[in-house]
Design a protein around this motif. Sequence first.
Motif, PDB file in Angstrom:
ATOM      1  N   ASP A 269       0.829  -1.214   0.000  1.00  0.00           N
ATOM      2  CA  ASP A 269       0.000   0.000   0.000  1.00  0.00           C
ATOM      3  C   ASP A 269       0.860   1.260   0.000  1.00  0.00           C
ATOM      4  O   ASP A 269       0.576   2.232  -0.710  1.00  0.00           O
ATOM      5  CB  ASP A 269      -0.936  -0.002   1.214  1.00  0.00           C
ATOM      6  N   ALA A 270       1.916   1.258   0.800  1.00  0.00           N
ATOM      7  CA  ALA A 270       2.804   2.423   0.866  1.00  0.00           C
ATOM      8  C   ALA A 270       3.520   2.635  -0.462  1.00  0.00           C
ATOM      9  O   ALA A 270       3.700   3.777  -0.910  1.00  0.00           O
ATOM     10  CB  ALA A 270       3.817   2.245   1.991  1.00  0.00           C
ATOM     11  N   ALA A 271       3.944   1.542  -1.105  1.00  0.00           N
ATOM     12  CA  ALA A 271       4.638   1.656  -2.388  1.00  0.00           C
ATOM     13  C   ALA A 271       3.722   2.234  -3.461  1.00  0.00           C
ATOM     14  O   ALA A 271       4.136   3.097  -4.246  1.00  0.00           O
ATOM     15  CB  ALA A 271       5.169   0.296  -2.815  1.00  0.00           C
ATOM     16  N   VAL A 272       2.490   1.775  -3.491  1.00  0.00           N
ATOM     17  CA  VAL A 272       1.525   2.301  -4.465  1.00  0.00           C
ATOM     18  C   VAL A 272       1.264   3.782  -4.209  1.00  0.00           C
ATOM     19  O   VAL A 272       1.266   4.600  -5.141  1.00  0.00           O
ATOM     20  CB  VAL A 272       0.209   1.493  -4.421  1.00  0.00           C
ATOM     21  N   GLU A 273       1.048   4.128  -2.967  1.00  0.00           N
ATOM     22  CA  GLU A 273       0.822   5.527  -2.622  1.00  0.00           C
ATOM     23  C   GLU A 273       2.026   6.394  -3.010  1.00  0.00           C
ATOM     24  O   GLU A 273       1.885   7.496  -3.546  1.00  0.00           O
ATOM     25  CB  GLU A 273       0.552   5.657  -1.125  1.00  0.00           C
ATOM     26  N   GLY A 274       3.225   5.869  -2.765  1.00  0.00           N
ATOM     27  CA  GLY A 274       4.433   6.622  -3.080  1.00  0.00           C
ATOM     28  C   GLY A 274       4.631   6.828  -4.559  1.00  0.00           C
ATOM     29  O   GLY A 274       4.987   7.931  -5.003  1.00  0.00           O
ATOM     30  N   VAL A 275       4.385   5.807  -5.355  1.00  0.00           N
ATOM     31  CA  VAL A 275       4.608   5.947  -6.794  1.00  0.00           C
ATOM     32  C   VAL A 275       3.530   6.813  -7.443  1.00  0.00           C
ATOM     33  O   VAL A 275       3.806   7.558  -8.389  1.00  0.00           O
ATOM     34  CB  VAL A 275       4.717   4.569  -7.483  1.00  0.00           C
ATOM     35  N   VAL A 276       2.304   6.776  -6.948  1.00  0.00           N
ATOM     36  CA  VAL A 276       1.271   7.671  -7.460  1.00  0.00           C
ATOM     37  C   VAL A 276       1.660   9.123  -7.185  1.00  0.00           C
ATOM     38  O   VAL A 276       1.577   9.993  -8.065  1.00  0.00           O
ATOM     39  CB  VAL A 276      -0.116   7.353  -6.850  1.00  0.00           C
ATOM     40  N   ALA A 277       2.112   9.383  -5.958  1.00  0.00           N
ATOM     41  CA  ALA A 277       2.511  10.736  -5.591  1.00  0.00           C
ATOM     42  C   ALA A 277       3.678  11.220  -6.431  1.00  0.00           C
ATOM     43  O   ALA A 277       3.743  12.391  -6.820  1.00  0.00           O
ATOM     44  CB  ALA A 277       2.876  10.790  -4.110  1.00  0.00           C
ATOM     45  N   SER A 278       4.612  10.332  -6.725  1.00  0.00           N
ATOM     46  CA  SER A 278       5.806  10.714  -7.470  1.00  0.00           C
ATOM     47  C   SER A 278       5.549  10.797  -8.972  1.00  0.00           C
ATOM     48  O   SER A 278       5.908  11.781  -9.617  1.00  0.00           O
ATOM     49  CB  SER A 278       6.929   9.706  -7.202  1.00  0.00           C
ATOM     50  N   ALA A 279       4.929   9.779  -9.540  1.00  0.00           N
ATOM     51  CA  ALA A 279       4.802   9.696 -10.994  1.00  0.00           C
ATOM     52  C   ALA A 279       3.783  10.667 -11.571  1.00  0.00           C
ATOM     53  O   ALA A 279       3.937  11.119 -12.712  1.00  0.00           O
ATOM     54  CB  ALA A 279       4.423   8.267 -11.397  1.00  0.00           C
ATOM     55  N   PHE A 280       2.749  11.004 -10.801  1.00  0.00           N
ATOM     56  CA  PHE A 280       1.657  11.792 -11.373  1.00  0.00           C
ATOM     57  C   PHE A 280       1.539  13.197 -10.797  1.00  0.00           C
ATOM     58  O   PHE A 280       0.632  13.952 -11.172  1.00  0.00           O
ATOM     59  CB  PHE A 280       0.339  11.031 -11.221  1.00  0.00           C
ATOM     60  N   ARG A 281       2.447  13.572  -9.931  1.00  0.00           N
ATOM     61  CA  ARG A 281       2.467  14.954  -9.455  1.00  0.00           C
ATOM     62  C   ARG A 281       2.713  15.887 -10.633  1.00  0.00           C
ATOM     63  O   ARG A 281       3.576  15.645 -11.476  1.00  0.00           O
ATOM     64  CB  ARG A 281       3.579  15.102  -8.418  1.00  0.00           C
ATOM     65  N   ASN A 282       1.922  16.954 -10.704  1.00  0.00           N
ATOM     66  CA  ASN A 282       2.059  17.923 -11.793  1.00  0.00           C
ATOM     67  C   ASN A 282       1.976  17.240 -13.160  1.00  0.00           C
ATOM     68  O   ASN A 282       2.691  17.599 -14.103  1.00  0.00           O
ATOM     69  CB  ASN A 282       3.386  18.691 -11.660  1.00  0.00           C
ATOM     70  N   VAL A 437      17.581  10.303  -2.904  1.00  0.00           N
ATOM     71  CA  VAL A 437      16.937   8.990  -2.833  1.00  0.00           C
ATOM     72  C   VAL A 437      15.802   9.053  -1.824  1.00  0.00           C
ATOM     73  O   VAL A 437      15.988   9.483  -0.678  1.00  0.00           O
ATOM     74  CB  VAL A 437      17.931   7.881  -2.432  1.00  0.00           C
ATOM     75  N   GLY A 438      14.628   8.620  -2.250  1.00  0.00           N
ATOM     76  CA  GLY A 438      13.496   8.474  -1.351  1.00  0.00           C
ATOM     77  C   GLY A 438      13.369   7.011  -0.942  1.00  0.00           C
ATOM     78  O   GLY A 438      13.073   6.165  -1.788  1.00  0.00           O
ATOM     79  N   TRP A 439      13.620   6.723   0.311  1.00  0.00           N
ATOM     80  CA  TRP A 439      13.487   5.348   0.831  1.00  0.00           C
ATOM     81  C   TRP A 439      12.147   5.273   1.541  1.00  0.00           C
ATOM     82  O   TRP A 439      11.935   5.896   2.570  1.00  0.00           O
ATOM     83  CB  TRP A 439      14.643   5.050   1.771  1.00  0.00           C
ATOM     84  N   ASN A 440      11.232   4.527   0.977  1.00  0.00           N
ATOM     85  CA  ASN A 440       9.849   4.474   1.454  1.00  0.00           C
ATOM     86  C   ASN A 440       9.247   5.878   1.534  1.00  0.00           C
ATOM     87  O   ASN A 440       8.467   6.191   2.433  1.00  0.00           O
ATOM     88  CB  ASN A 440       9.766   3.788   2.820  1.00  0.00           C
ATOM     89  N   ASP A 441       9.628   6.723   0.600  1.00  0.00           N
ATOM     90  CA  ASP A 441       9.177   8.117   0.566  1.00  0.00           C
ATOM     91  C   ASP A 441       9.085   8.563  -0.889  1.00  0.00           C
ATOM     92  O   ASP A 441      10.101   8.679  -1.575  1.00  0.00           O
ATOM     93  CB  ASP A 441      10.169   8.989   1.338  1.00  0.00           C
ATOM     94  N   GLY A 442       7.865   8.837  -1.353  1.00  0.00           N
ATOM     95  CA  GLY A 442       7.671   9.259  -2.735  1.00  0.00           C
ATOM     96  C   GLY A 442       7.831  10.740  -2.969  1.00  0.00           C
ATOM     97  O   GLY A 442       7.846  11.193  -4.116  1.00  0.00           O
ATOM     98  N   VAL A 443       7.955  11.514  -1.886  1.00  0.00           N
ATOM     99  CA  VAL A 443       8.122  12.974  -2.018  1.00  0.00           C
ATOM    100  C   VAL A 443       9.271  13.387  -1.099  1.00  0.00           C
ATOM    101  O   VAL A 443       9.059  13.901   0.000  1.00  0.00           O
ATOM    102  CB  VAL A 443       6.825  13.728  -1.642  1.00  0.00           C
ATOM    103  N   PRO A 444      10.524  13.180  -1.511  1.00  0.00           N
ATOM    104  CA  PRO A 444      11.652  13.314  -0.585  1.00  0.00           C
ATOM    105  C   PRO A 444      12.229  14.715  -0.408  1.00  0.00           C
ATOM    106  O   PRO A 444      13.133  14.892   0.401  1.00  0.00           O
ATOM    107  CB  PRO A 444      12.708  12.404  -1.229  1.00  0.00           C
ATOM    108  N   THR A 445      11.788  15.715  -1.150  1.00  0.00           N
ATOM    109  CA  THR A 445      12.428  17.029  -1.049  1.00  0.00           C
ATOM    110  C   THR A 445      12.006  17.770   0.222  1.00  0.00           C
ATOM    111  O   THR A 445      10.905  17.604   0.733  1.00  0.00           O
ATOM    112  CB  THR A 445      12.072  17.902  -2.266  1.00  0.00           C
TER     113      THR A 445
END
Length: 482
Positions: A269-282, A437-445
């Motif tokens: 669940d966390a991986a899916v949430e992270g990749v959605v946040a990362s891949a589809f932001r903006n 690098v985002g480790w278990n984090d899709g929005v690392p900045t």
Amino acid sequence: MKQELKTKQSLMYLNGKWVGEDLAELRVLNPANGEVVGCVPNGGEAETNEAIEFAYEAFQTWSQTTAYERAEHLKRLHALMLEHQEELAKTMTLEMGKPINESRGEVVSAAAYLEWFAEEGKRVYGETIPTHTPGKRLQVWRKPVGVVAAITPWNFPVAMLTRKIGPALAAGCTIVIKPSGESPLTAVKLVELCEKAGFPKGVINLVTGSSSKIGKAIMENEKVRKVTFTGSTEVGKMLIRQSADQVKRLSLELGGHAPFIVLDDANLDAAVEGVVASAFRNAGQTCICTNRIYVQAGIHDAFVDKFAAAVKALKVGNGIDETVQIGPVINQASLEKVAHHVEDALSKGASLVTGGAPLDDAKGNFYAPTVLCNVTPEMVVMHEETFGPVAPIQKVETVEEAVAFANDTQYGLAAYVYTESVSAGTKLIEQLNYGIVGWNDGVPTAVQAPFGGMKESGIGREGGRQGIEDYLETQFVSIGVN
């Protein structure tokens, strides 16, 4: 939220005055519907050299102010940005399509860079070096580099500005800003707030117009001692070549092609949430967004199913709508590039899980959020930055295989790793050649952390305590004493 078109021409800001009424106009279009939302002057070399001259004159006095004085100006600008958050956010959404809630978030994070560097400027320390002889005292002084030119992209029209304005002004430099022609109106709004914040004349200057002409003037003018640029690797390389004659200092935040690695033991669940946040932001139009996903075989099928369901639920539309999660891509050329990447993958054996086509019923540059699986390395999407809402998934068997694929690129900006194993995650990240690098984090900045890449993804860092370093010169002083 009702859209209101802005038809009055915005102006350039030189030496504390708004100018450019006599120049031809450049129209700014809303990518969601093609409507004109504003105009800016089509400036060139003459206006740029004038701005540089004003910045150079202002540097003589601004560089002599204290860090505390400069901090007060930056803090006033920080407060004004938060006060005018809605106006800035709406302008951003209208001119480049970002969903309004993302735009609001960008204003807050952009303002935070001003607050951070207002304080960081007070911590620019020199050194006293132990001497090798009784007759000398050895010191290291830090000095502002001089006039800075900031060239910013369209995809983060305010955050990319404050990440450069903050450290430049805090260090004692003055600045000439050149925003993207796709989204210059947000920069105009920000500079209006700079004027309200009371910065002295010439400290901040804004030029709009021809990128080639303005860029030429910046690179040829010896009074510009540093150029900070966010954009494509191709343009970054050109700036490196152009900087050679004067040995201008450069900070370059360039292209990326971020891998997202999901190991068998990851929290699904966390991986899916992270990749959605990362891949589809903006709409996938960020330099650190996920471009390619490597999922270990044991979790692959479950990941694809859950990820596809999450992507199908995303709402696409005009970003001014409060409920929209995915806006348009910036222009027709971008739309065509996204379509080409998807078509190439499908022609070479990839499977379409969801999306895969422009939204024909929409007026603007909309492409359906897309998930591809059975993707292989020879597909264009796996080695060229898409900058659109496309997520290609490749199955991998081992951690070593995932790392090899992840590092097989000239880029090195950002990467993502999802695993619950501290041992596996640590060893994997040690092998990844990426600046972030985002480790278990899709929005690392984060404003307090350094942002930048390795290899062809750039030179230097923005944010963190490291972010002010490139705006400072190091001067060694040897003092003879009796």
